[in-house]
Design an enzyme around this catalytic site. Structure first.
Site, short mmCIF file in Angstrom:
data_model
loop_
_atom_site.label_atom_id
_atom_site.label_comp_id
_atom_site.label_asym_id
_atom_site.label_seq_id
_atom_site.Cartn_x
_atom_site.Cartn_y
_atom_site.Cartn_z
N CYS A 27 0.98 -0.97 -0.01
CA CYS A 27 -0.08 0.08 -0.14
C CYS A 27 0.86 1.28 -0.05
O CYS A 27 1.91 1.31 -0.38
CB CYS A 27 -0.99 -0.02 1.27
N HIS A 553 29.98 -18.50 24.19
CA HIS A 553 30.15 -19.68 23.16
C HIS A 553 31.24 -19.91 22.99
O HIS A 553 31.87 -19.32 22.11
CB HIS A 553 29.11 -19.12 22.10
#
Length: 631
Positions: A27, A553
């Site tokens: 739109c 990690h």
């Protein structure tokens, strides 16, 4: 590469790739995706992506708010997704009945709203010129003028031939051959099938069904006439029915003759049923709907205008406005006027007034800079940058805009302000309130109501809102608390962007730093709690006492080792003190197995903090500061 190709590729990837996209359209400011599975969408990635204002899930669609340049992004997306954009029939089958209805309406009307608005503006301009022609004797302009006739034809054609336009867009939506959809719309516009033509041709009434007159029959079945030029609802339902006939016909008719026999079967079956059954039923329902609307308006125009004005911006945000736009179009095409959406006129101006007031009070220079283009686009009816970038995040200004819009909407409804065409947005919408004969009464009502809405919204924001979140920069720095994260490993550091893992390097999991361990032990960098211990032992998550969420990690792709070479010393939920041993690992064995030992240290909730300062030292021990967090 196009200017927006990179952004388009990222968006497609983040919504699950082209295989997850059933349909996409756009739109004024947003991409509207119909997806197979919304659960796999990387919503947070999209929200934080540069070039995207926000994302919304509503009406069976996943909407990505881009801004004024959305059409350019859409042009780059189309070649990326290819044929996946064509699965429109499936796209209409997802979600509950309401979501499917909203999706159908938006798919049928959205593609031509821009040109519809342009046509309305031309009609408004023509009406304005006609008004001046009656006021100024030397300005010869009226229905007898060739200029008037040409401009009226340019502006009115889309309304007169509305079934053809909607026949095309709804055919695409329902996966019908678009050319068949155009022909269905054209047949509905054919002069000889209109009610007045049938009456003139066949004379006396031969049947009456529910009070509706039929002047002739089709194969012995009463044919109730209708006025289908400028209509929208009958063609949508007939096309939807025709799409089902097409599916059935393709199964029965040999492929070698489908090119002409399938359209033959579709037209021969769908249109007679459309004229005899679908058209009369839809016309009856529309009449009933008009009665219901009129009853509500008669009970209290003020309450109707107040509620519609107040909630309109919210309805647009969630795509719910599509339930009213077709009613507005139907009324205008059938009666030449409508009050259904008149009360929404002040909304965009109330929102813009709020942003103007915020501009004078904002302390954040970046937000102040964003306000200027938001104000400009707001005056032209495009308010998404203002809403999502400024007023909605601050909450109270957005409510103030709703209040101003509600008061303005109430005034328009109370004074019976009427729109005569679907016009443009923002300042271009006022010409829609000029009657075809040049009467400016409704436009003046709209101007007055809009001015009041602007004054109310601006005043509420300017006098009753304070930018409490942004006091002076100096004061903020003085009061800002901080927390230290010590190094959990001995080793050397490097920027997170240099990681071999793209997710870490792009900061998708949060901000942080890389450590290259020179020892085999991970210790707690602060006092807190173990939030998670991965089963493969290669990673551990911590939460500090102040709420910092940290991920350590160890190595890249070391999950594939399935815990080999790692030993965890803590349990999930265990409280730890700075320096407590969390994990030990065999560094040399991991390297010998062919894995990288670089260790990302990530603050997974880094967006909660104003500043993250990493150490500028090259070599660290567990006693050294790794990062300083400003809260």
């Amino acid at each position: 590469m196009g200017k927006y190709q990179g952004l388009a590729e990222k968006i497609v990837s983040s919504v699950g790739g082209k295989k997850n996209i059933q349909h996409v359209t756009h739109c004024m400011t947003r991409l509207r995706f119909t997806l197979k599975d919304e659960q796999i969408v990387e919503e947070n990635v999209l929200k934080n992506m540069e070039g995207i204002i926000t994302v919304i899930k509503s009406g069976g669609q996943f909407q990505v708010v881009i801004g004024n340049h959305v059409s350019h992004v859409f042009e780059e997306i189309t070649p990326i997704i290819g044929e996946s954009n064509g699965d429109k029939q499936a796209a209409t089958s997802n979600g509950n009945v309401f979501n499917r209805l909203i999706d159908i309406l938006s798919g049928c009307f959205q593609p031509f709203l821009g040109v519809l608005g342009a046509a309305g503006m031309i009609l408004g301009l023509n009406a304005l010129l006609a008004f001046f022609g009656t006021q100024v004797e030397t300005f010869h302009y009226g229905e007898s003028s060739g200029t008037y006739v040409m401009l009226y034809a340019i502006g009115n054609a889309i309304f007169f031939f509305m079934p053809i336009i909607v026949g095309y867009t709804s055919a695409i939506k329902f996966n019908l051959n678009p050319m068949v959809g155009i022909v269905i719309g054209a047949v509905l516009c054919y002069p000889d099938v209109q009610a007045d033509s049938l009456q003139e041709a066949f004379g006396a009434v031969s049947f009456s069904i529910f009070g509706t007159e039929a002047y002739t029959t089709f194969m012995g079945i009463p044919w109730v006439g209708g006025s289908y030029t400028s209509s929208v609802a009958p063609v949508i339902f007939i096309v939807a029915f025709a799409a089902q006939i097409q599916k059935f016909a393709k199964r029965l008719i040999p492929e070698i003759v489908q090119t002409f026999l399938v359209p033959f079967a579709v037209l021969l079956l769908s249109l007679p049923i459309g004229f005899l059954v679908i058209g009369p039923i839809i016309s009856l329902l529309i009449d009933l709907l008009g009665v219901v609307f009129q009853v509500i308006m008669n009970i209290s125009p003020a309450i109707y205008g107040l509620l519609l004005g107040f909630f309109w911006q919210v309805m647009v945000m969630f795509g719910l406005h599509w339930s009213l736009i077709p009613l507005e179009i139907m009324n205008i095409t059938q009666f030449g006027e409508s009050q259904i959406l008149s009360s929404v006129l002040p909304g965009s101006f109330a929102q813009t007034a709020v942003i103007i007031a915020m501009y004078f009070k904002l302390k954040d220079r970046k937000l102040k800079t964003l306000a200027v283009p938001a104000i400009i686009s707001g005056f032209f009816g495009v308010t998404e940058p203002a809403i999502y970038g400024l007023s909605l995040p601050k909450k109270r200004p957005f409510i103030f805009s709703m209040v101003g819009a509600a008061i303005g909407g109430m005034i328009i409804a109370m004074l019976h302000g009427t729109s005569y065409r679907m016009g443009g947005l923002g300042v271009f919408s006022f010409v829609s309130f000029i009657s075809p004969d040049g009467d400016l009464r409704s436009m003046n009502i709209g101007l007055a109501a809009t001015a009041i809405a602007i004054i109310i919204s601006f005043s509420l924001t300017f006098f009753f809102w304070k930018d409490r979140d942004e006091s002076s920069e100096q004061e903020t720095k003085k009061n800002r608390s901080k927390e230290i994260i010590h190094s959990p490993l001995e080793g050397t550091i490097a920027p997170l962007s240099s990681s071999r893992d793209s997710a870490f390097a792009q900061g998708l999991l949060g901000e942080g730093i890389l450590l290259y361990p020179t020892a085999d032990c991970v210790s707690a960098p602060f006092d807190g709690t173990v939030s998670v211990v991965f089963p493969t032992k290669h990673a551990v998550g911590l939460i500090s006492t102040s709420g910092i969420e940290l991920l350590i990690h160890i190595g890249i792709n070391t999950v594939d080792l399935n815990g080999k070479f790692f030993e965890v010393k803590v349990q999930q939920g265990q409280e730890v003190k700075q320096g407590d041993i969390l994990v030990t690992f065999e560094r040399e064995a991991i390297l010998a197995a062919g894995y990288q030992i670089e260790t990302p240290i990530i603050i997974t909730n880094s967006h909660d903090y104003s500043e993250i300062i990493v150490s500028d030292e090259e070599i660290l021990t567990t006693a050294d500061k790794l990062m300083t967090i400003r809260i």
